[in-house]
Design an enzyme around this catalytic site. Structure first.
Site, PDB file in Angstrom:
ATOM      1  N   PHE A  98       5.114  -7.487 -15.836  1.00  0.00           N
ATOM      2  CA  PHE A  98       6.404  -6.820 -15.692  1.00  0.00           C
ATOM      3  C   PHE A  98       7.367  -7.631 -14.815  1.00  0.00           C
ATOM      4  CE2 PHE A  98       8.541  -3.252 -13.138  1.00  0.00           C
ATOM      5  CZ  PHE A  98       9.659  -3.243 -13.940  1.00  0.00           C
ATOM      6  N   ILE A  99       7.045  -7.795 -13.550  1.00  0.00           N
ATOM      7  CA  ILE A  99       7.940  -8.531 -12.661  1.00  0.00           C
ATOM      8  C   ILE A  99       7.909 -10.018 -12.995  1.00  0.00           C
ATOM      9  CG2 ILE A  99       8.486  -9.063 -10.255  1.00  0.00           C
ATOM     10  CD1 ILE A  99       7.146  -6.425  -9.458  1.00  0.00           C
ATOM     11  N   ASP A 127      -1.469 -16.944 -17.069  1.00  0.00           N
ATOM     12  CA  ASP A 127      -1.682 -15.500 -17.120  1.00  0.00           C
ATOM     13  C   ASP A 127      -2.993 -15.229 -17.856  1.00  0.00           C
ATOM     14  OD1 ASP A 127      -1.420 -12.602 -17.847  1.00  0.00           O
ATOM     15  OD2 ASP A 127       0.590 -12.874 -16.991  1.00  0.00           O
ATOM     16  N   THR A 162      -4.426  -9.876 -19.489  1.00  0.00           N
ATOM     17  CA  THR A 162      -5.164  -8.626 -19.459  1.00  0.00           C
ATOM     18  C   THR A 162      -4.355  -7.548 -20.173  1.00  0.00           C
ATOM     19  OG1 THR A 162      -4.191  -7.856 -17.373  1.00  0.00           O
ATOM     20  CG2 THR A 162      -6.138  -9.304 -17.235  1.00  0.00           C
ATOM     21  N   THR A 210       3.817  -6.255  -1.983  1.00  0.00           N
ATOM     22  CA  THR A 210       4.295  -4.883  -2.161  1.00  0.00           C
ATOM     23  C   THR A 210       4.501  -4.195  -0.825  1.00  0.00           C
ATOM     24  OG1 THR A 210       3.629  -2.706  -3.010  1.00  0.00           O
ATOM     25  CG2 THR A 210       1.875  -4.201  -2.391  1.00  0.00           C
ATOM     26  N   ASP A 211       5.313  -3.154  -0.810  1.00  0.00           N
ATOM     27  CA  ASP A 211       5.480  -2.358   0.415  1.00  0.00           C
ATOM     28  C   ASP A 211       4.263  -1.482   0.696  1.00  0.00           C
ATOM     29  OD1 ASP A 211       5.799  -0.499  -1.639  1.00  0.00           O
ATOM     30  OD2 ASP A 211       7.805   0.139  -1.037  1.00  0.00           O
ATOM     31  N   GLU A 212       3.358  -1.358  -0.266  1.00  0.00           N
ATOM     32  CA  GLU A 212       2.197  -0.491  -0.062  1.00  0.00           C
ATOM     33  C   GLU A 212       1.236  -1.023   1.001  1.00  0.00           C
ATOM     34  OE1 GLU A 212       0.438   1.600  -3.307  1.00  0.00           O
ATOM     35  OE2 GLU A 212       1.966   0.886  -4.698  1.00  0.00           O
ATOM     36  N   TYR A 254      -6.041  -0.960  -3.883  1.00  0.00           N
ATOM     37  CA  TYR A 254      -4.993  -1.880  -4.325  1.00  0.00           C
ATOM     38  C   TYR A 254      -4.218  -2.424  -3.138  1.00  0.00           C
ATOM     39  CZ  TYR A 254      -0.268  -3.223  -5.657  1.00  0.00           C
ATOM     40  OH  TYR A 254       0.923  -3.883  -5.758  1.00  0.00           O
ATOM     41  N   LYS A 290      -3.956  -6.366  -1.667  1.00  0.00           N
ATOM     42  CA  LYS A 290      -2.709  -7.104  -1.498  1.00  0.00           C
ATOM     43  C   LYS A 290      -2.492  -7.489  -0.039  1.00  0.00           C
ATOM     44  CE  LYS A 290       0.087  -8.066  -3.997  1.00  0.00           C
ATOM     45  NZ  LYS A 290       0.255  -9.354  -4.758  1.00  0.00           N
ATOM     46  N   ASN A 350       9.277  -0.041  -5.029  1.00  0.00           N
ATOM     47  CA  ASN A 350       8.945   0.219  -6.431  1.00  0.00           C
ATOM     48  C   ASN A 350       9.974  -0.397  -7.368  1.00  0.00           C
ATOM     49  OD1 ASN A 350       6.863   1.862  -5.451  1.00  0.00           O
ATOM     50  ND2 ASN A 350       7.168   3.362  -7.077  1.00  0.00           N
ATOM     51  N   TYR A 356       1.632  14.274  -9.720  1.00  0.00           N
ATOM     52  CA  TYR A 356       0.662  14.499  -8.661  1.00  0.00           C
ATOM     53  C   TYR A 356       1.173  15.493  -7.621  1.00  0.00           C
ATOM     54  CZ  TYR A 356      -2.504  10.597  -9.763  1.00  0.00           C
ATOM     55  OH  TYR A 356      -3.428   9.759 -10.346  1.00  0.00           O
ATOM     56  N   GLY A 366      -5.836   9.572  -0.962  1.00  0.00           N
ATOM     57  CA  GLY A 366      -5.095   8.594  -0.167  1.00  0.00           C
ATOM     58  C   GLY A 366      -3.687   8.337  -0.635  1.00  0.00           C
TER      59      GLY A 366
END
Length: 345
Positions: free
Chosen positions: A11-12, A31, A34, A130-132, A155, A159, A184, A212, A287
């Site tokens: 995607f990105i 790549d 997948t 990522t910000d996660e 995940y 990262k 996001n 969720y 989580g």
């Protein structure tokens, strides 16, 4: 510029490839293809001068070495990653393999290449994260480059590990690494397991829209093309060793995002209106971080970057893209399916 892009069929990554080719750069993509990498995404560039696709896994040092020899890069943009939180809960090993060990393989290969070329000053290794990695923010404030890492999913932890490795290769070996963390992303070519495309496609089919918990998890939404532009600016103007955060200051709850999609579907597919009646609450995932937001001030002041897309018009364009590209959507669904629990990243 000669650029080596990992995960360039994703995607990105594909947005970065499009941006690089649009300005005349030479691009080599590596790549693993997948489920998350639809071959149709890069099909328009096959056979084009200045573009090459190497199908292979960044976990494999021989594949990566071959990619460096083919690309002879001035810059590496490392975007290859397993990225779906639900899948990381079910099978964390794949995330450690690709995100942590794969990043180590890439860093080693980049260091070898950089040294073999006499350590050119202009070489860059851009590590995209990522910000996660920062964990749950709470109701106020925003993450900055100095925020501590507190990952709460496999995940995010994988990262975070990759980020630490990238910084270590800068500090230990001098490799000119730049790190970025983003909020996001949304836009065309995102796999339908993610929140926005999932809601568009399920809503268009009249299927339940699983959200969720209470749906009040907050995310900042950045258009993927704005992110790609920021990454190229980080390559051109960023300082090795620095971190830049990309966010759009466009926070929405998951519920608000889904309701906005439903309103757009009501306009485009009125026979299924009201699509909001399809929203279904499902058990929250383990989580699940409540809120993310980043402060992009350093990217704005240091790189001269600004997002060009507002959320409302960008979302409308995104809905139209998915509704207008059923073949791409069906191929992606056939390869990887849809989300297995609910929605929300």
């Amino acid at each position: 510029m000669r650029a080596l892009v990992t995960g360039g069929a994703g995607f990105i990554g594909s947005a970065v490839v499009r941006a690089l080719l649009a300005r005349g750069d030479q691009v080599t993509v590596v790549d693993a293809m997948t489920y998350a990498a639809n071959p149709m995404t890069l099909a328009a560039f096959e056979g084009r001068d200045g573009f090459d696709l190497i199908v292979g896994d960044i976990f494999d040092p021989e594949t990566v070495a071959r990619a460096f020899e083919a690309a002879r890069p001035d810059a590496v943009l490392h975007l290859a990653a397993e990225s779906h939180v639900d899948r990381s809960i079910d099978g964390p090993a794949a995330f450690v393999r690709t995100n942590v060990v794969g990043t180590q393989v890439m860093l080693d290969a980049a260091l070898t290449w950089w040294r073999s070329q006499g350590e050119p000053e202009g070489f860059r290794f851009l590590h995209v994260s990522t910000d996660e990695v920062f964990g749950d923010l709470g109701p106020d404030g925003a993450f900055s480059e100095a925020s501590p890492y507190r990952p709460r999913s496999p995940y995010a932890a994988s990262k975070a590990g990759a980020d630490h490795l990238a910084r270590a290769w800068r500090e230990t070996y001098g490799l000119p690494v730049i790190l970025t963390n983003c909020s996001n992303n949304f836009g065309p070519y995102q796999h339908p397991e993610k929140l926005i495309p999932l809601m568009i496609l399920k809503g268009a089919r009249g299927e339940p829209l699983p959200v969720y918990g209470d749906g009040l998890q907050v995310r900042d939404w950045l258009h993927v093309d704005d992110h790609a532009e920021g990454l190229l600016l980080a390559l051109e103007r960023g300082r090795p060793g620095a971190t830049y955060l990309f966010g759009a200051r466009q926070e929405r709850t998951n519920r608000q995002v889904v309701e906005a999609i439903c309103a757009l579907l009501d306009q485009r597919r009125p026979d299924g209106a009201p699509h909001a009646s399809l929203i279904t609450r499902v058990e929250d995932r383990p989580g699940h971080d409540r809120r993310y937001a980043v402060d992009p001030s350093r990217a704005e002041s240091g790189l001269g970057w600004r997002p060009r897309h507002d959320f409302e018009s960008g979302l409308a364009e995104t809905v139209d893209w998915y509704l207008s590209n059923p073949a791409w959507c069906e191929a992606s669904i056939a390869a990887g399916g849809l989300a297995r629990r609910g929605t929300g990243r």
